[in-house]
Design a protein around this motif. Structure first.
Motif, mmCIF file in Angstrom:
data_model
loop_
_atom_site.group_PDB
_atom_site.id
_atom_site.type_symbol
_atom_site.label_atom_id
_atom_site.label_comp_id
_atom_site.label_asym_id
_atom_site.label_seq_id
_atom_site.Cartn_x
_atom_site.Cartn_y
_atom_site.Cartn_z
ATOM 1 N N PHE A 95 37.684 41.482 5.066
ATOM 2 C CA PHE A 95 37.304 42.548 5.994
ATOM 3 C C PHE A 95 36.438 41.992 7.118
ATOM 4 O O PHE A 95 36.665 42.286 8.299
ATOM 5 C CB PHE A 95 36.549 43.628 5.229
ATOM 6 N N LEU A 96 35.460 41.176 6.779
ATOM 7 C CA LEU A 96 34.577 40.603 7.799
ATOM 8 C C LEU A 96 35.342 39.658 8.725
ATOM 9 O O LEU A 96 35.069 39.596 9.928
ATOM 10 C CB LEU A 96 33.417 39.882 7.127
ATOM 11 N N ASP A 97 36.309 38.930 8.166
ATOM 12 C CA ASP A 97 37.148 38.065 9.013
ATOM 13 C C ASP A 97 37.944 38.903 10.005
ATOM 14 O O ASP A 97 38.121 38.508 11.168
ATOM 15 C CB ASP A 97 38.098 37.242 8.144
ATOM 16 N N ALA A 98 38.427 40.057 9.555
ATOM 17 C CA ALA A 98 39.182 40.941 10.446
ATOM 18 C C ALA A 98 38.286 41.467 11.568
ATOM 19 O O ALA A 98 38.709 41.540 12.731
ATOM 20 C CB ALA A 98 39.786 42.093 9.659
ATOM 21 N N LEU A 99 37.046 41.825 11.238
ATOM 22 C CA LEU A 99 36.111 42.263 12.274
ATOM 23 C C LEU A 99 35.829 41.137 13.268
ATOM 24 O O LEU A 99 35.698 41.371 14.475
ATOM 25 C CB LEU A 99 34.807 42.760 11.653
ATOM 26 N N GLY A 100 35.750 39.920 12.748
ATOM 27 C CA GLY A 100 35.552 38.777 13.633
ATOM 28 C C GLY A 100 36.720 38.585 14.591
ATOM 29 O O GLY A 100 36.532 38.266 15.773
ATOM 30 N N THR A 101 37.922 38.789 14.093
ATOM 31 C CA THR A 101 39.109 38.688 14.941
ATOM 32 C C THR A 101 39.081 39.750 16.030
ATOM 33 O O THR A 101 39.395 39.475 17.203
ATOM 34 C CB THR A 101 40.382 38.843 14.091
ATOM 35 N N LEU A 102 38.703 40.963 15.664
ATOM 36 C CA LEU A 102 38.592 42.039 16.655
ATOM 37 C C LEU A 102 37.497 41.735 17.680
ATOM 38 O O LEU A 102 37.653 42.029 18.863
ATOM 39 C CB LEU A 102 38.304 43.367 15.950
ATOM 40 N N ASP A 103 36.389 41.162 17.202
ATOM 41 C CA ASP A 103 35.289 40.821 18.103
ATOM 42 C C ASP A 103 35.760 39.824 19.172
ATOM 43 O O ASP A 103 35.433 39.959 20.353
ATOM 44 C CB ASP A 103 34.134 40.229 17.290
ATOM 45 N N GLU A 104 36.535 38.838 18.747
ATOM 46 C CA GLU A 104 37.081 37.858 19.695
ATOM 47 C C GLU A 104 38.037 38.532 20.677
ATOM 48 O O GLU A 104 38.016 38.232 21.883
ATOM 49 C CB GLU A 104 37.803 36.745 18.938
ATOM 50 N N ARG A 105 38.858 39.426 20.181
ATOM 51 C CA ARG A 105 39.818 40.126 21.046
ATOM 52 C C ARG A 105 39.098 40.928 22.130
ATOM 53 O O ARG A 105 39.516 40.948 23.291
ATOM 54 C CB ARG A 105 40.688 41.047 20.195
ATOM 55 N N LEU A 106 37.994 41.567 21.733
ATOM 56 C CA LEU A 106 37.282 42.448 22.651
ATOM 57 C C LEU A 106 36.305 41.703 23.565
ATOM 58 O O LEU A 106 35.645 42.317 24.395
ATOM 59 C CB LEU A 106 36.552 43.530 21.854
#
Length: 281
Positions: A192-203
């Motif tokens: 879950f935290l890795d997914a949030l990190g991916t979204l953070d990079e996208r944004l």
């Protein structure tokens, strides 16, 4: 707009001793709730025909109420709310949000039983009711949200087109990852935290998930972010993005932190949004 009939009938208080806990019906081979209704809004629907039964506490319901607001449907599709707690009888209408303004039901289950005799599926919000047929149309939150975004253009001007035809495939492709990874993920887990990190990079390089405009993809993510009890501030671009969405009335006005446990107490959602240079405000 027709005046809504009102009823003073309310359900009795939650009583798990008398009625037990609510059990979500499922198929033996499928862990998902058993949704029975997945109909759609008719072509050229008229104002006043449909009513949405919603719940402040529910992320899937909030997805639909945000879509409802952004589609400009306040005077086209009426909305009411069930109580925040339930027992074995399912969701009910109580004093906090008032009685059922359409049918005078005390329990949401009654809407389902009026539609299908001996109903054995999941009684959920959101539920879309058709006054014309006096039946439940759908409790498929994804389908209801898309119908709101696309099927009322002849009677309502959308505030934002959240499901533009040119981006529908991209929205659904993103959702194929976003839904299991984040919306149904285990908060605090490594995945879950890795997914949030991916979204953070996208944004870091775009204001919203698909670029400069809000879409259905942003609605689907926001309802999870606003309920997180971990510190979104650890993901600065994602945190700016979530607060940016919160400034939009359709998002803010459908958000009730008191129904989300501690989520609203851990972060300052009114803090100024600090967007990196080069991202349009």
């Amino acid at each position: 707009m027709p005046k809504l009939p009102r009823s003073s009938r309310l359900a009795s208080p939650v009583d798990t001793t008398a009625h037990g806990e609510y059990r979500i019906p499922q198929r033996p081979d499928d862990p998902r709730p058993l949704y029975r209704f997945a109909g759609h809004v008719v072509d050229d629907p008229q104002p006043g025909r449909y009513h949405l039964y919603a719940g402040w506490f529910c992320p899937w319901s909030q997805r639909v109420t945000i879509a409802h607001a952004l589609a400009g449907l306040r005077d086209v599709v009426t909305v009411s709310y069930v109580d925040n707690v339930r027992d074995g009888r399912g969701w009910a209408f109580r004093e906090r949000y008032g009685p059922d303004p359409v049918n005078g039901f005390t329990l949401l289950r009654q809407a389902y039983e009026a539609t299908e005799e001996d109903f054995d599926g999941h009684v959920s919000v959101p539920t879309l009711w058709d006054r014309g047929t006096a039946q439940v149309v759908s409790n498929d939150f994804k389908g209801i949200g898309i119908d709101f975004a696309t099927r009322f253009r002849h009677v309502a001007t959308p505030v934002i087109d959240t499901y533009p035809e040119a981006h529908r495939e991209e929205i659904e492709q993103l959702d194929a990852w976003l839904n299991p990874a984040v919306n149904r993920g285990a908060p605090g887990s490594t995945a879950f935290l890795d997914a949030l990190g991916t979204l953070d990079e996208r944004l870091a390089t775009r204001r919203y998930l698909l670029g400069p405009a809000i879409t259905e993809a942003d609605i689907r993510l926001y309802v999870t972010l606003v309920r997180l009890e971990l510190r979104l501030a650890d993901f600065p671009h994602l945190w700016d993005y979530a607060r940016d969405l919160y400034t939009v009335p359709a998002f803010r006005d459908t958000t009730d932190f008191t129904t989300y446990g501690q989520a609203g107490e851990l972060l300052d959602w009114d803090a100024p949004v600090d967007r990196p240079e080069g991202i349009p405000a």
